[in-house]
Structure formats: structure tokens, C-alpha cells
Design a protein around this motif. Structure first.
Motif, PDB file in Angstrom:
ATOM      1  N   GLY A   1       0.800  -1.218   0.000  1.00  0.00           N
ATOM      2  CA  GLY A   1       0.000   0.000   0.000  1.00  0.00           C
ATOM      3  C   GLY A   1       0.836   1.272   0.000  1.00  0.00           C
ATOM      4  N   ASP A   2       2.116   1.177   0.388  1.00  0.00           N
ATOM      5  CA  ASP A   2       2.991   2.353   0.346  1.00  0.00           C
ATOM      6  C   ASP A   2       3.181   2.783  -1.102  1.00  0.00           C
ATOM      7  OD1 ASP A   2       3.225   2.201   3.076  1.00  0.00           O
ATOM      8  OD2 ASP A   2       5.296   1.494   3.077  1.00  0.00           O
ATOM      9  N   LYS A   3       3.347   4.089  -1.310  1.00  0.00           N
ATOM     10  CA  LYS A   3       3.461   4.623  -2.671  1.00  0.00           C
ATOM     11  C   LYS A   3       4.797   5.326  -2.867  1.00  0.00           C
ATOM     12  CE  LYS A   3      -1.473   4.962  -3.074  1.00  0.00           C
ATOM     13  NZ  LYS A   3      -2.628   5.753  -3.417  1.00  0.00           N
ATOM     14  N   PHE A   4       5.323   5.173  -4.090  1.00  0.00           N
ATOM     15  CA  PHE A   4       6.619   5.731  -4.446  1.00  0.00           C
ATOM     16  C   PHE A   4       6.559   6.312  -5.852  1.00  0.00           C
ATOM     17  CE2 PHE A   4       7.440   2.655  -1.201  1.00  0.00           C
ATOM     18  CZ  PHE A   4       8.489   3.174  -0.473  1.00  0.00           C
ATOM     19  N   ARG A   5       7.443   7.275  -6.117  1.00  0.00           N
ATOM     20  CA  ARG A   5       7.647   7.801  -7.469  1.00  0.00           C
ATOM     21  C   ARG A   5       9.061   7.457  -7.889  1.00  0.00           C
ATOM     22  NH1 ARG A   5       4.307  12.359  -6.216  1.00  0.00           N
ATOM     23  NH2 ARG A   5       2.584  12.342  -7.684  1.00  0.00           N
ATOM     24  N   MET A   6       9.187   6.922  -9.098  1.00  0.00           N
ATOM     25  CA  MET A   6      10.505   6.641  -9.648  1.00  0.00           C
ATOM     26  C   MET A   6      11.007   7.946 -10.272  1.00  0.00           C
ATOM     27  SD  MET A   6      11.674   3.880 -12.554  1.00  0.00           S
ATOM     28  CE  MET A   6      10.867   2.538 -11.743  1.00  0.00           C
ATOM     29  N   HIS A   7      12.210   8.345  -9.930  1.00  0.00           N
ATOM     30  CA  HIS A   7      12.760   9.580 -10.481  1.00  0.00           C
ATOM     31  C   HIS A   7      13.044   9.391 -11.970  1.00  0.00           C
ATOM     32  CE1 HIS A   7      12.900  11.118  -6.487  1.00  0.00           C
ATOM     33  NE2 HIS A   7      13.788  10.221  -6.086  1.00  0.00           N
ATOM     34  N   GLY A   8      12.649  10.359 -12.769  1.00  0.00           N
ATOM     35  CA  GLY A   8      12.864  10.274 -14.205  1.00  0.00           C
ATOM     36  C   GLY A   8      11.820  11.094 -14.944  1.00  0.00           C
ATOM     37  N   LYS A   9      11.693  10.821 -16.217  1.00  0.00           N
ATOM     38  CA  LYS A   9      10.790  11.604 -17.063  1.00  0.00           C
ATOM     39  C   LYS A   9       9.317  11.288 -16.825  1.00  0.00           C
ATOM     40  CE  LYS A   9      14.131  12.173 -20.743  1.00  0.00           C
ATOM     41  NZ  LYS A   9      14.439  11.962 -22.148  1.00  0.00           N
ATOM     42  N   VAL A  10       8.995  10.045 -16.531  1.00  0.00           N
ATOM     43  CA  VAL A  10       7.602   9.645 -16.366  1.00  0.00           C
ATOM     44  C   VAL A  10       7.198   9.812 -14.906  1.00  0.00           C
ATOM     45  CG1 VAL A  10       5.973   7.747 -16.622  1.00  0.00           C
ATOM     46  CG2 VAL A  10       7.848   7.990 -18.244  1.00  0.00           C
ATOM     47  N   ASP A  11       6.088  10.485 -14.682  1.00  0.00           N
ATOM     48  CA  ASP A  11       5.635  10.749 -13.324  1.00  0.00           C
ATOM     49  C   ASP A  11       4.577   9.722 -12.925  1.00  0.00           C
ATOM     50  OD1 ASP A  11       5.591  12.098 -10.909  1.00  0.00           O
ATOM     51  OD2 ASP A  11       3.960  13.408 -11.555  1.00  0.00           O
ATOM     52  N   THR A  12       5.005   8.493 -12.700  1.00  0.00           N
ATOM     53  CA  THR A  12       4.105   7.418 -12.308  1.00  0.00           C
ATOM     54  C   THR A  12       4.210   7.182 -10.817  1.00  0.00           C
ATOM     55  OG1 THR A  12       4.397   6.347 -14.448  1.00  0.00           O
ATOM     56  CG2 THR A  12       3.524   4.983 -12.680  1.00  0.00           C
TER      57      THR A  12
END
Length: 78
Positions: free
Chosen positions: A13-24
Motif C-alpha cells: 500500500g505504500d506509494k513511491f515515485r521513480m525519479h525520471g521523465k515519467v511521473d508514475t
């Protein structure tokens, strides 16, 4: 799970953003304990339209050069 007793435990359930061009925004779905390997987990995009499942080492999600945790209050507002 001794490896989860570290300062920032990661749970489903924890949420993360991968650093880079795509904001997923990626959501932790399952913690994996694989024999003879470091701890891993499955993550999926928050978007229901995207059904990918990726497997990452727990260390990768803790690496601030690769991922940033989405604070709970930001995730709830989204």
C-alpha cells in the motif's frame, strides 16, 4: 522479517515515485522473501489502466536516487 525492522519499513500500500521523465506513482503490492536473495517486492502503477507488475529489490525503493516515497497525505489527496 528482520530486514523490515529498519527505520523506514515498507509495507503493501505504500506509494513511491521513480525519479525520471515519467511521473508514475507506484504502489507496493507484495513483499517477497526469496531463498538466497535479498528481499524484493512487487510494485504496480497506481493507475487502474496500467496492469504492469514490476519486481524490485527492497534496497532499490530505499535508494533516494531511484525512488521517492509519496507521503500518505499527498497520496490520499490524489
Amino acid at each position: 522479517m528482520a530486514w523490515q525492522k529498519q527505520v523506514e519499513a515498507i509495507q503493501p500500500g505504500d506509494k513511491f515515485r521513480m525519479h525520471g521523465k515519467v511521473d508514475t506513482v507506484w504502489v507496493v503490492k507484495k513483499l517477497l522473501e526469496l531463498k538466497d536473495l535479498p528481499p524484493h517486492l512487487h510494485i504496480t502503477p497506481e493507475s487502474e489502466k496500467d496492469c504492469r507488475i514490476l519486481t524490485f529489490a527492497l534496497a532499490a525503493l530505499r535508494d533516494r536516487k531511484l525512488f521517492g516515497r509519496v507521503p500518505a497525505e499527498v497520496a490520499a489527496a490524489a
